[in-house]
Motif scaffolding. Sequence first.
Motif, PDB file in Angstrom:
ATOM      1  N   ARG A  11       0.841  -1.205   0.000  1.00 48.08           N
ATOM      2  CA  ARG A  11       0.000   0.000   0.000  1.00 48.08           C
ATOM      3  C   ARG A  11       0.878   1.258   0.000  1.00 48.08           C
ATOM      4  O   ARG A  11       0.479   2.290  -0.552  1.00 48.08           O
ATOM      5  CB  ARG A  11      -0.926  -0.015   1.230  1.00 48.08           C
ATOM      6  N   SER A  12       2.067   1.158   0.596  1.00 49.37           N
ATOM      7  CA  SER A  12       2.954   2.334   0.632  1.00 49.37           C
ATOM      8  C   SER A  12       3.448   2.700  -0.753  1.00 49.37           C
ATOM      9  O   SER A  12       3.974   3.809  -0.957  1.00 49.37           O
ATOM     10  CB  SER A  12       4.144   2.084   1.569  1.00 49.37           C
ATOM     11  N   PHE A  13       3.266   1.826  -1.747  1.00 49.42           N
ATOM     12  CA  PHE A  13       3.656   2.149  -3.126  1.00 49.42           C
ATOM     13  C   PHE A  13       2.844   3.327  -3.652  1.00 49.42           C
ATOM     14  O   PHE A  13       3.251   3.974  -4.628  1.00 49.42           O
ATOM     15  CB  PHE A  13       3.436   0.943  -4.059  1.00 49.42           C
ATOM     16  N   GLU A  14       1.716   3.600  -3.021  1.00 53.83           N
ATOM     17  CA  GLU A  14       0.889   4.729  -3.458  1.00 53.83           C
ATOM     18  C   GLU A  14       1.677   6.041  -3.341  1.00 53.83           C
ATOM     19  O   GLU A  14       1.382   6.992  -4.062  1.00 53.83           O
ATOM     20  CB  GLU A  14      -0.380   4.846  -2.601  1.00 53.83           C
ATOM     21  N   LYS A  15       2.652   6.032  -2.445  1.00 49.24           N
ATOM     22  CA  LYS A  15       3.407   7.266  -2.220  1.00 49.24           C
ATOM     23  C   LYS A  15       4.594   7.380  -3.176  1.00 49.24           C
ATOM     24  O   LYS A  15       5.308   8.374  -3.136  1.00 49.24           O
ATOM     25  CB  LYS A  15       3.914   7.309  -0.774  1.00 49.24           C
ATOM     26  N   GLN A  16       4.785   6.369  -4.034  1.00 49.10           N
ATOM     27  CA  GLN A  16       5.923   6.401  -4.962  1.00 49.10           C
ATOM     28  C   GLN A  16       5.805   7.593  -5.874  1.00 49.10           C
ATOM     29  O   GLN A  16       4.737   7.889  -6.400  1.00 49.10           O
ATOM     30  CB  GLN A  16       5.926   5.125  -5.832  1.00 49.10           C
ATOM     31  N   LYS A  17       6.949   8.244  -6.118  1.00 50.48           N
ATOM     32  CA  LYS A  17       6.946   9.372  -7.059  1.00 50.48           C
ATOM     33  C   LYS A  17       6.951   8.781  -8.464  1.00 50.48           C
ATOM     34  O   LYS A  17       7.750   7.917  -8.782  1.00 50.48           O
ATOM     35  CB  LYS A  17       8.196  10.225  -6.864  1.00 50.48           C
ATOM     36  N   ARG A  18       6.041   9.284  -9.288  1.00 45.11           N
ATOM     37  CA  ARG A  18       5.975   8.752 -10.654  1.00 45.11           C
ATOM     38  C   ARG A  18       6.549   9.778 -11.610  1.00 45.11           C
ATOM     39  O   ARG A  18       6.115  10.920 -11.622  1.00 45.11           O
ATOM     40  CB  ARG A  18       4.524   8.434 -11.026  1.00 45.11           C
ATOM     41  N   LYS A  19       7.532   9.342 -12.403  1.00 47.53           N
ATOM     42  CA  LYS A  19       8.098  10.324 -13.320  1.00 47.53           C
ATOM     43  C   LYS A  19       7.406  10.223 -14.665  1.00 47.53           C
ATOM     44  O   LYS A  19       6.963   9.158 -15.073  1.00 47.53           O
ATOM     45  CB  LYS A  19       9.614  10.146 -13.472  1.00 47.53           C
ATOM     46  N   ASN A  20       7.368  11.364 -15.342  1.00 47.98           N
ATOM     47  CA  ASN A  20       6.775  11.406 -16.680  1.00 47.98           C
ATOM     48  C   ASN A  20       7.736  10.736 -17.640  1.00 47.98           C
ATOM     49  O   ASN A  20       8.875  11.150 -17.789  1.00 47.98           O
ATOM     50  CB  ASN A  20       6.553  12.874 -17.088  1.00 47.98           C
ATOM     51  N   GLU A  21       7.268   9.697 -18.315  1.00 48.25           N
ATOM     52  CA  GLU A  21       8.155   8.929 -19.195  1.00 48.25           C
ATOM     53  C   GLU A  21       8.510   9.691 -20.466  1.00 48.25           C
ATOM     54  O   GLU A  21       9.485   9.412 -21.122  1.00 48.25           O
ATOM     55  CB  GLU A  21       7.466   7.616 -19.598  1.00 48.25           C
ATOM     56  N   PHE A  22       7.659  10.631 -20.827  1.00 47.06           N
ATOM     57  CA  PHE A  22       7.849  11.283 -22.113  1.00 47.06           C
ATOM     58  C   PHE A  22       8.754  12.494 -22.030  1.00 47.06           C
ATOM     59  O   PHE A  22       8.534  13.358 -21.203  1.00 47.06           O
ATOM     60  CB  PHE A  22       6.498  11.769 -22.672  1.00 47.06           C
ATOM     61  N   PRO A  23       9.756  12.595 -22.902  1.00 42.89           N
ATOM     62  CA  PRO A  23      10.510  13.848 -22.950  1.00 42.89           C
ATOM     63  C   PRO A  23       9.565  14.949 -23.392  1.00 42.89           C
ATOM     64  O   PRO A  23       8.735  14.724 -24.273  1.00 42.89           O
ATOM     65  CB  PRO A  23      11.572  13.597 -24.032  1.00 42.89           C
ATOM     66  N   LYS A  24       9.685  16.135 -22.795  1.00 44.19           N
ATOM     67  CA  LYS A  24       8.699  17.178 -23.058  1.00 44.19           C
ATOM     68  C   LYS A  24       8.722  17.626 -24.514  1.00 44.19           C
ATOM     69  O   LYS A  24       7.726  18.049 -25.057  1.00 44.19           O
ATOM     70  CB  LYS A  24       8.958  18.388 -22.162  1.00 44.19           C
TER      71      LYS A  24
END
Lengths: 354, 151
Positions: free
Chosen positions: A211-224
């Motif tokens: 459940r603590s995975f909810e706090k994982q920071k998710r990075k944007n995979e796409f280069p802007k």
Amino acid sequence: MYKSDFKIKLSIFVSASLMIGLTLPLNAGINGGSLYRDNCAACHGYAGKGGVGVPLSLEGFQSTVSDHYLFETIRNGRPGRVMPAFKQFSDAQINAIVKHLRTFTKAKAAKFSNKALRGNLKNGKALYAKNCASCHGDKGEGGTGTGVTFSRPRNLPIIAPSLSNPGFLKSASDQMIETTLIKGRKGTPMVSFLKRGLTRKDIKDIVVYVRSFEKQKRKNEFPKDDKKAFIKIKSAENFKTTVENIKRSVIGHNFKLIRVQYLNQGMVEKGSENKKQVIVYFCNFRMLNNALAIDPRVGQFLPCRLTIIENKAGVFIYAINPYRLSALFNNKELNKSCGGMRKTYMDIIEEATL
Amino acid sequence: MSHYLKLCTTFIILTFTNSLLADGLFMVRSNLAFPEAMTVLQNSLIKHGYKISRVQRVDVGLTKNKYKTDKYRVVFYGKAREVGEIANKYPDFIPYLPLKIAIFAEGEQTLLVATNPDEYERMYKEPGMSSYFKRWKTDLRSVLKDVVTAK
């Protein structure tokens, strides 16, 4: 003129009525089987036996998931793990699909509370690393090769789900995760960890960690800055030299030339093709096999190719932008390969146009 | 076909194949085995006025190089006039021509994948190309429906 005008209006009225009548979300008229057939069967199979998608007809699966889990999964999908989010469906439509899914087996739907479990996060982390990470990934990222089908060899009947996927965490309650750990899932590599020697307290600790995975920071995979659909480079050489340079550069980058043809070849009479529009097709079969193992749908953008054209503005080399297109697949694992392919196209073109 | 009949047909195809629009990709499953599905696909493309310019035998290349796979092909198709017009007026779209459908065996059934032309419209935002994208979408839905419903 009056008669034909009336006919057109009548046909529009009839067709529109038919269309509206068939698509209005009236509960009595919603056919979960049809919705499943039209939206789900391509990946999951008509009878839920699986393929690109997981087998939904496994009793071991159906008996350990709730209708709520299935509903939320259809609604939210699995970002980056192929399963799309069906946001366009009404609640009634999703419920109808869930009802249809339940016809695949005689297993009773599980029921879970939404109550959060309590446990020891530190102990859960250690137990996860020892018992779960080898299949589900160190950070819950899931097994690889999400696009396996029955068309090619597969190591496992099901790829281990991504437990850190936001779609999964939104759909699965703590109690559901706990029950899966306790019972396992027959027909899949997921075993009962209670039988493996973990205690119920250990299992609660693992659930708290997951459940603590909810706090994982998710990075944007796409280069802007890489949202263009195509790559376009102007060549300083003439057309013939550019084509030859491209062919040499392709080979130099460890690809095999498979075909050189005109853009409209096969569509016009032989001999009348536009000779200033040439496609160079090439392939690295190891890369091809790996790409198809990740996602069999990627054949949509194969084989690899560069197109060279000459017009009034000069000689240009074109390619699709694989990285931009990978967004169509909702497959995070494919993003990396597509990024690599984009770089390869650029390297080939740059070498050819030096 | 008369104009109002074409209108009716378009509305009906839109209704029954609405569900294909869930994604940037169209993907359908046929109960036909691969050879039969391939025949229906090619016949349907021709029926819709397209020419099959080429069939890439992906599985043949893989198996020759010692990789295991079931049948996997890419069918390239198009209309010469359209390809000529687009290459002339909108050359940036050339990397996506000819149009294509990937078709591969899945046990005793067959899967087909194609790009939803709405995605091209989103990527290109070229008003002059809108009519092509709309026409391709209607045709593609109809072709895929032919394969899915064939027995």
